[in-house]
Design an enzyme around this catalytic site. Structure first.
Site, PDB file in Angstrom:
ATOM      1  N   ILE A  82      11.105 128.308  50.954  1.00  0.00           N
ATOM      2  CA  ILE A  82      11.623 129.457  51.697  1.00  0.00           C
ATOM      3  C   ILE A  82      10.458 130.170  52.373  1.00  0.00           C
ATOM      4  O   ILE A  82       9.431 130.440  51.747  1.00  0.00           O
ATOM      5  CB  ILE A  82      12.383 130.407  50.748  1.00  0.00           C
ATOM      6  CG1 ILE A  82      13.531 129.640  50.070  1.00  0.00           C
ATOM      7  CG2 ILE A  82      12.905 131.621  51.504  1.00  0.00           C
ATOM      8  CD1 ILE A  82      14.215 130.391  48.945  1.00  0.00           C
ATOM      9  N   HIS A  88       2.166 129.491  54.348  1.00  0.00           N
ATOM     10  CA  HIS A  88       2.104 128.619  53.171  1.00  0.00           C
ATOM     11  C   HIS A  88       3.300 127.675  53.098  1.00  0.00           C
ATOM     12  O   HIS A  88       3.151 126.478  52.808  1.00  0.00           O
ATOM     13  CB  HIS A  88       2.021 129.468  51.897  1.00  0.00           C
ATOM     14  CG  HIS A  88       2.014 128.671  50.636  1.00  0.00           C
ATOM     15  ND1 HIS A  88       0.911 127.973  50.206  1.00  0.00           N
ATOM     16  CD2 HIS A  88       2.982 128.459  49.716  1.00  0.00           C
ATOM     17  CE1 HIS A  88       1.198 127.360  49.071  1.00  0.00           C
ATOM     18  NE2 HIS A  88       2.455 127.640  48.748  1.00  0.00           N
ATOM     19  N   PHE A 113      15.126 112.769  50.568  1.00  0.00           N
ATOM     20  CA  PHE A 113      14.573 114.104  50.786  1.00  0.00           C
ATOM     21  C   PHE A 113      15.682 115.144  50.647  1.00  0.00           C
ATOM     22  O   PHE A 113      16.449 115.380  51.569  1.00  0.00           O
ATOM     23  CB  PHE A 113      13.942 114.162  52.183  1.00  0.00           C
ATOM     24  CG  PHE A 113      13.219 115.444  52.481  1.00  0.00           C
ATOM     25  CD1 PHE A 113      11.992 115.706  51.904  1.00  0.00           C
ATOM     26  CD2 PHE A 113      13.754 116.375  53.358  1.00  0.00           C
ATOM     27  CE1 PHE A 113      11.310 116.872  52.190  1.00  0.00           C
ATOM     28  CE2 PHE A 113      13.078 117.542  53.657  1.00  0.00           C
ATOM     29  CZ  PHE A 113      11.859 117.799  53.070  1.00  0.00           C
TER      30      PHE A 113
END
Length: 155
Positions: A82, A88, A113
């Site tokens: 998120i 990051h 995935f």
């Protein structure tokens, strides 16, 4: 002309699910969806193994180790990345995506995935079983389809 397709019949398949503990409010729902999808399509409960990792960045290594074991017909990687205040999340999502793809290519075992990448927690909740379906369930059906397709290709 020969057409190769997988099926959604999971009986006899052995599937491993690797789940990130980070954002476990979301990943637990993804796991529930994946287990439900596998069971509904005939995968026996005792043919489903689950491994937990700290975060999505760690998914590829454990997926690779499980794929190399030759015990599984497919691996499902589940995580939730998120967006935060920094970039990051972009690095984590890119590393997880690339690493999971490499597992399939290097081992020949389908590694699905099932990592959702969202801008906020609301979008993640939607993709883990509310408005946008459950991406864990979708990953489970993809795992069954790919495992059965490869079985057919391998004769």
């Amino acid at each position: 002309m020969t057409i190769y397709e997988g099926t959604y019949i999971g009986s006899g398949l052995r599937i491993a699910i690797v789940v990130s503990r980070w954002n476990d409010l979301i990943t637990n729902r993804l796991l529930e969806g994946a287990r439900d999808g596998l069971l509904r399509h005939g995968v026996a409960a005792d043919h489903i193994d689950i491994a937990w990792v700290p975060g999505s960045f760690e998914l590829p290594l454990v997926c690779h180790r499980l794929a190399e074991s030759s015990r599984y017909d497919a691996i499902i990687a589940l995580g939730a990345v998120i967006r935060g205040a920094t970039t990051h999340h972009e690095h984590v999502a890119a590393a997880a995506s690339s690493g999971i793809a490499q597992v399939s290519l290097q081992t020949g075992v389908p590694c699905i995935f099932g990592v959702i990448t969202t801008d906020n927690i609301e979008q993640a909740i939607e993709r883990a079983g509310t408005k946008a379906g459950n991406k864990g369930f979708e990953a489970a059906t993809a795992a069954i389809e790919m495992a059965t397709l490869l079985q057919r290709l391998n004769g």
